[in-house]
Design a protein around this motif. Structure first.
Motif, PDB file in Angstrom:
ATOM      1  N   LYS A 144      35.710   2.293  17.304  1.00 29.30           N
ATOM      2  CA  LYS A 144      35.232   3.653  17.023  1.00 29.30           C
ATOM      3  C   LYS A 144      35.304   4.048  15.553  1.00 29.30           C
ATOM      4  N   VAL A 145      36.115   3.340  14.773  1.00 27.22           N
ATOM      5  CA  VAL A 145      36.289   3.689  13.365  1.00 27.22           C
ATOM      6  C   VAL A 145      36.288   2.419  12.516  1.00 27.22           C
ATOM      7  N   ALA A 146      35.668   2.524  11.348  1.00 27.92           N
ATOM      8  CA  ALA A 146      35.681   1.432  10.371  1.00 27.92           C
ATOM      9  C   ALA A 146      36.193   1.994   9.039  1.00 27.92           C
ATOM     10  N   TYR A 147      36.711   1.094   8.218  1.00 28.54           N
ATOM     11  CA  TYR A 147      37.219   1.468   6.900  1.00 28.54           C
ATOM     12  C   TYR A 147      36.495   0.628   5.858  1.00 28.54           C
ATOM     13  N   ALA A 148      35.982   1.304   4.832  1.00 26.15           N
ATOM     14  CA  ALA A 148      35.171   0.623   3.825  1.00 26.15           C
ATOM     15  C   ALA A 148      35.713   0.889   2.427  1.00 26.15           C
ATOM     16  N   ASP A 149      35.456  -0.071   1.537  1.00 24.41           N
ATOM     17  CA  ASP A 149      35.778   0.051   0.113  1.00 24.41           C
ATOM     18  C   ASP A 149      34.514  -0.222  -0.685  1.00 24.41           C
ATOM     19  N   ALA A 150      34.382   0.452  -1.804  1.00 27.18           N
ATOM     20  CA  ALA A 150      33.290   0.167  -2.741  1.00 27.18           C
ATOM     21  C   ALA A 150      33.858   0.164  -4.155  1.00 27.18           C
ATOM     22  N   THR A 151      33.284  -0.690  -4.979  1.00 25.23           N
ATOM     23  CA  THR A 151      33.649  -0.763  -6.391  1.00 25.23           C
ATOM     24  C   THR A 151      32.378  -0.630  -7.215  1.00 25.23           C
ATOM     25  N   LEU A 152      32.445   0.192  -8.237  1.00 29.72           N
ATOM     26  CA  LEU A 152      31.320   0.373  -9.148  1.00 29.72           C
ATOM     27  C   LEU A 152      31.727  -0.138 -10.519  1.00 29.72           C
TER      28      LEU A 152
ATOM     29  N   ASP B 253      36.593   3.197  -7.888  1.00 24.19           N
ATOM     30  CA  ASP B 253      36.814   2.624  -6.565  1.00 24.19           C
ATOM     31  C   ASP B 253      36.704   3.758  -5.566  1.00 24.19           C
ATOM     32  N   VAL B 254      36.003   3.496  -4.463  1.00 25.68           N
ATOM     33  CA  VAL B 254      35.772   4.526  -3.453  1.00 25.68           C
ATOM     34  C   VAL B 254      36.125   3.944  -2.090  1.00 25.68           C
ATOM     35  N   THR B 255      36.821   4.733  -1.275  1.00 27.83           N
ATOM     36  CA  THR B 255      37.153   4.325   0.084  1.00 27.83           C
ATOM     37  C   THR B 255      36.572   5.335   1.066  1.00 27.83           C
ATOM     38  N   SER B 256      36.302   4.860   2.273  1.00 24.92           N
ATOM     39  CA  SER B 256      35.732   5.740   3.282  1.00 24.92           C
ATOM     40  C   SER B 256      36.201   5.338   4.670  1.00 24.92           C
ATOM     41  N   SER B 257      36.391   6.324   5.515  1.00 23.62           N
ATOM     42  CA  SER B 257      36.590   6.135   6.949  1.00 23.62           C
ATOM     43  C   SER B 257      35.283   6.510   7.611  1.00 23.62           C
ATOM     44  N   ILE B 258      34.836   5.682   8.551  1.00 23.56           N
ATOM     45  CA  ILE B 258      33.510   5.860   9.126  1.00 23.56           C
ATOM     46  C   ILE B 258      33.602   5.831  10.664  1.00 23.56           C
TER      47      ILE B 258
END
Length: 132
Positions: free
Chosen positions: A106-114, A123-128
């Motif tokens: 039901k939930v995923a966790y993501a990271d992004a780097t620019l 650095d950006v993190t998100s719960s989805i």
């Protein structure tokens, strides 16, 4: 889902991606790569790219990353997003990479780097939330 057709190269990216200047290069196996051509329209009063646009670019890249793992019947929506800024971003090319760190039912966790000029700008993190 339209975004899956975008990953497959069957449809153009949505207007929000085009307005921002973000081009999807690849999305597969829970990872994505985008190239962002940030222009002067995105500058704030300090003549650097506004943080909200940086977060938006990361959000788009993370959307493509999770999409590469979803079934055709599933959708998603952000629960939260957090940005950490390391240095200012300027007009020019910015590389945005994203990956899904944890993919639950039901939930995923993501990271992004620019990165710009081989230096990490944020650095950006998100719960989805995953919807069936």
């Amino acid at each position: 889902m339209q975004l899956q057709k975008i990953i497959a190269g069957q449809e153009r990216q949505p207007n929000c991606d085009l307005t921002l200047g973000l081009e999807l290069k690849e999305a597969k196996d829970g990872k994505s790569l985008c190239i962002w051509k940030a222009d002067e329209q995105l500058l704030n009063g300090n003549q650097v790219i506004m943080g909200g646009f940086i977060t938006s670019a990361a959000d788009i890249a993370m959307a493509y990353a999770i999409l590469s793992l979803l079934k055709d019947t599933q959708s998603f929506s952000s629960i939260s997003i957090n940005s950490t800024f390391h240095r200012p971003a300027f007009v020019g090319e910015i590389t945005v990479t994203a990956k899904i760190k944890k993919f639950g039912r039901k939930v995923a966790y993501a990271d992004a780097t620019l990165s710009q000029n081989n230096k990490v700008i944020a650095d950006v993190t998100s719960s989805i939330m995953i919807h069936d």
